[in-house]
Design an enzyme around this catalytic site. Structure first.
Site, PDB file in Angstrom:
ATOM      1  N   HIS A  96      73.586  38.478  56.843  1.00  0.00           N
ATOM      2  CA  HIS A  96      73.980  38.531  55.429  1.00  0.00           C
ATOM      3  C   HIS A  96      73.186  39.595  54.664  1.00  0.00           C
ATOM      4  CE1 HIS A  96      75.145  34.485  56.774  1.00  0.00           C
ATOM      5  NE2 HIS A  96      76.088  34.545  55.858  1.00  0.00           N
ATOM      6  N   GLU A 147      87.929  34.839  50.589  1.00  0.00           N
ATOM      7  CA  GLU A 147      87.482  33.465  50.820  1.00  0.00           C
ATOM      8  C   GLU A 147      86.808  32.902  49.564  1.00  0.00           C
ATOM      9  OE1 GLU A 147      84.874  34.137  54.093  1.00  0.00           O
ATOM     10  OE2 GLU A 147      86.455  35.043  55.307  1.00  0.00           O
ATOM     11  N   ILE A 190      82.643  42.608  57.648  1.00  0.00           N
ATOM     12  CA  ILE A 190      83.672  43.649  57.733  1.00  0.00           C
ATOM     13  C   ILE A 190      83.826  44.121  59.175  1.00  0.00           C
ATOM     14  CG2 ILE A 190      82.211  45.689  57.353  1.00  0.00           C
ATOM     15  CD1 ILE A 190      84.362  46.698  55.384  1.00  0.00           C
ATOM     16  N   GLU A 244      88.442  37.382  58.275  1.00  0.00           N
ATOM     17  CA  GLU A 244      88.386  38.700  57.638  1.00  0.00           C
ATOM     18  C   GLU A 244      89.473  39.631  58.163  1.00  0.00           C
ATOM     19  OE1 GLU A 244      84.646  36.660  56.818  1.00  0.00           O
ATOM     20  OE2 GLU A 244      85.741  37.022  58.699  1.00  0.00           O
TER      21      GLU A 244
END
Length: 321
Positions: A122, A24, A82, A55
């Site tokens: 994050h 991305e 992930i 993803e």
């Protein structure tokens, strides 16, 4: 370290036309952390592919390309996401060689870790999610030299490699290094002894290497000589270096940023107990983050993450045995 990884990617794309990137915002924008800035202009849109925000599609496409002879490097904008690819990685990529003797030479890379106040979505460290999956390799460098050498080794590997990059180290001026001009790799599966010691072993990886080294400096002033082992590769980890260190110092602490329950430290502790128990002069201690999501507020995140003082406390406990 960011520049080192960038160099490694660039050189491998120059060396091997089957290497390509997908993810991305990696093309025109140059990546969220500017890891791939300039790649689109040099290698073109066939080899630097901007993808939808999916993803599972990124890693699925990478798996297919790898099976057909390409060497894809798939970027997770943050490694936390992930998790969207869990099925394709664990049930497809990891099992392909066992099931049908077809290797999947792909790399899935991305920024991991906390300390930058990124909040619970994050900032994660996801290695234990995949530790139970035979067929995958996992790497997390702590220095620019290792980062470049390991990304090149991962791209050249014949099977899937998960490549974790601690974002706190990306632009850390304290860990700058001059890198060799010639081509080199750092072999997957080999740990590094960052500090020799005789009294206790601290086994760690990623950004926690520097927390361990900071604590070791303080311990030296207290008359405790700590050895610091940087795993570099998390799967398969370097059993020989770990066990040699334990047999030398007889006391061991395992330090990692991921949460405690089900983490790398538990597996390493089991291996040490099974293979070096007679050498231990104290319990194997774990110093980790606490079992909560990563907090967003800076004071809470600091409390959540292992600090040098936490390592010192555990080391003093070990030294007292």
């Amino acid at each position: 370290m960011l520049e080192a990884i960038k160099q490694g990617l660039w050189e491998e794309m120059e060396r091997d036309e089957s290497v390509f990137l997908l993810g991305e915002d990696i093309g025109a924008y140059g990546g969220a952390f500017k890891m791939t800035e300039g790649f689109l202009a040099r290698f073109g849109e066939d080899r630097v592919i901007d993808t939808p925000i999916s993803e599972s599609a990124i890693v699925g496409a990478a798996c297919g390309a790898a099976m057909m002879g390409m060497r894809p490097v798939a970027e997770m904008q943050f490694i936390d996401f992930i998790s969207c690819c869990f099925d394709i990685l664990t049930n497809y990529a990891a099992k392909s060689r066992y099931r049908q003797n077809i290797g999947i030479p792909m790399v899935v890379r991305g920024p991991c870790g906390g300390g930058v106040h990124g909040g619970p979505f994050h900032s994660q460290n996801v290695e234990s999610f995949f530790l139970n999956t035979p067929g995958l390799k996992m790497v997390e460098p702590s220095t620019p030299y290792d980062a470049k050498g390991l990304i090149k080794a991962a791209i050249r590997d014949e099977d899937p490699v998960l490549f974790f990059e601690h974002k706190l180290l990306y632009r850390n001026p304290k860990i700058k290094q001059e890198l060799p001009a010639e081509d080199y790799i750092v072999p997957i599966g080999k740990a590094s002894i960052r500090r020799e010691g005789r009294d206790l072993s601290i086994i760690t990886y990623g950004a926690m290497v520097y927390t361990a080294l900071q604590a070791a400096e303080h311990l030296e002033k207290e008359g405790v000589d700590a050895e610091v082992i940087d795993l570099r590769t998390l799967l398969p980890f370097d059993r020989a270096t770990i066990l040699d260190s334990v047999k030398k110092t007889n006391k061991v602490m395992i330090l990692h940023e991921a949460t405690k329950t089900g983490g790398m430290a538990g597996e390493l502790t089991a291996v040490i107990n099974e293979e070096a128990f007679d050498y231990l002069d104290g319990p194997v201690l774990r110093v980790t983050s606490i079992d909560t999501p990563v907090p967003y507020a800076p004071p809470l995140e600091e409390f959540f993450l292992p600090q040098a003082d936490d390592v010192l406390k555990a080391a003093r406990q070990l030294a007292a045995y």
